[in-house]
Design an enzyme around this catalytic site. Structure first.
Site, PDB file in Angstrom:
ATOM      1  N   LYS A  84      41.489  45.584  59.009  1.00  0.00           N
ATOM      2  CA  LYS A  84      40.124  45.775  58.510  1.00  0.00           C
ATOM      3  C   LYS A  84      39.687  44.567  57.679  1.00  0.00           C
ATOM      4  O   LYS A  84      40.501  43.716  57.321  1.00  0.00           O
ATOM      5  CB  LYS A  84      40.048  47.056  57.671  1.00  0.00           C
TER       6      LYS A  84
ATOM      7  N   TYR B 253      25.364  24.016  35.754  1.00  0.00           N
ATOM      8  CA  TYR B 253      24.375  24.876  35.118  1.00  0.00           C
ATOM      9  C   TYR B 253      24.775  25.265  33.701  1.00  0.00           C
ATOM     10  O   TYR B 253      25.946  25.509  33.403  1.00  0.00           O
ATOM     11  CB  TYR B 253      24.188  26.154  35.931  1.00  0.00           C
TER      12      TYR B 253
END
Length: 387
Positions: free
Chosen positions: A51, A278
């Site tokens: 999965k 940033y």
């Protein structure tokens, strides 16, 4: 000097140009599967959990390796993943481990020959009605909640649930299973869950209900707790070579199958007092040389590693500086003077004598290695090799 990643392609893959990629060693997957096989009795089947795009490794290549090594089942989380396997020509039995909803999707199970998890009488009844309408039968695996608290019928109602489903004409009760809450860190609770679950299985057998598959064990339980092996085990993380619990690497020699890489795409020198990225969260305390890398949080590199992550360049550790941005990340290469634009950067893997593991990144990012490898985005091209 080219800035691109290796140009190796396999059938069905498209060329890629952004220098951020993951290399998956199929032979490592093969070796890990064999190590897991050696920990269970020959009569015990293996369901390979593929999965979440095989935990970021690629669902189709991983599934094919598992099948070639003898996996009797594949485990996925959704109808979409099951259909993806079928569309790739894979015919091995597939168990959808997640709960299915809404009921009007159930026809896909019959069309693609997928095995559903059934965790309620309502789901069983809906499947039964559809099977009878289609004049077919469908195999199902029942989920019992032995103490995880997610999906599954409670222990108190499990026996009546098993009895009711086993009497449905359109269903073939092929398996019954449960899910452990803490097999990686708490063997005592895992054994408590096991005994409670097996008590239900024993009582069902006394009533004449004996499914082909009884399964409990994930990777940790496969390696640590033989009591949990049942007739089918469900390894996931260990198949991909990542230790499923602290200290596992001392007990079994798993090999990480995935190496994540990118390249240096820009270099600059900055003065003391200059900031990077940033919000100016990093200020240079000395004249510094900064490398910009072609990877960011949109590739799956956690933003939580801002100012504390590490990568490998020229066999040396280079610390992440400032905020990780969407597409790029900056690192300090002041102490790696021979770093150049185009140099290969290892995000997960080995370079020289240094190594960064998925679990190392997970520790710094306050998560687990599952999230790290599953989080590597689809835009990071996978390259498959042997060895």
């Amino acid at each position: 000097m080219t800035l691109g990643a290796p140009t190796q392609e396999t059938p069905g893959e498209q060329a890629f140009y952004r220098p951020c990629w993951a290399e998956v060693d199929l032979d490592a997957l093969r070796a890990n599967f064999r190590k897991l096989q050696s920990h269970v009795n020959k009569s015990v089947g293996i369901l390979a959990v593929v999965k979440a795009n095989a935990y970021g490794h690629g669902i189709i290549p991983a599934a094919r390796v598992a099948i070639s090594e003898g996996a009797v089942y594949l485990g996925v989380s959704s109808l979409e993943e099951g259909v993806q396997l079928r569309n790739a020509g894979i015919s091995t039995a597939v168990l959808i481990l997640g709960s299915l909803y809404p009921f009007d999707n159930f026809s896909v199970l019959f069309e693609k020959k997928l095995t559903p998890t059934v965790a309620s009488v309502e789901t069983a009844a809906a499947l039964d009605r559809l099977a009878i309408d289609r004049n077919e039968k469908i195999p199902v695996h029942l989920k019992i909640d032995s103490g995880f608290g997610r999906i599954g019928v409670s222990l108190a109602n499990a026996l009546s649930f098993i009895s009711e489903v086993s009497a449905m004409r359109g269903l073939v009760l092929e398996g019954i299973y449960t899910h452990f809450a803490s097999s990686d860190v708490d063997s005592e609770y895992t054994e408590t869950q096991t005994r409670a679950f097996m008590s239900v299985i024993d009582r069902a057998a006394h009533n004449g209900v004996k499914p082909r598959y009884v399964h409990l064990a994930n990777s940790s339980a496969v390696l640590r707790i033989p009591l949990t092996h049942g007739s089918l085990v469900r390894p996931g993380l260990a198949f991909y070579g990542i230790p499923p619990y602290p200290g596992a690497e001392k007990e079994v020699a798993l090999k990480p199958a995935l190496t994540w890489k990118c390249r240096v795409i820009f270099l600059k020198s900055i003065a003391k007092g200059s900031s990077v990225s940033y919000a100016r969260t990093w200020i240079a305390k000395r004249p510094s040389r900064i490398a910009t890398l072609a990877m960011g949080y949109a590739d799956g590199y956690p933003r939580l590693l801002s100012n504390k992550g590490m990568v490998l360049i020229k066999g040396h550790r280079a610390p992440v500086l400032g905020r990780v941005t969407m597409d790029m990340t900056m690192v300090d290469v002041t102490d790696i003077p021979d770093c150049h634009v185009g140099d290969e950067v290892v995000i997960i893997g080995e370079q020289g004598n240094e190594r960064i593991r998925a679990e190392d990144i997970a520790l710094s990012a306050q998560t687990n290695p599952y999230e790290i490898v599953c989080g590597i985005s689809d835009r990071v091209q996978r390259i498959y090799s042997h060895g």
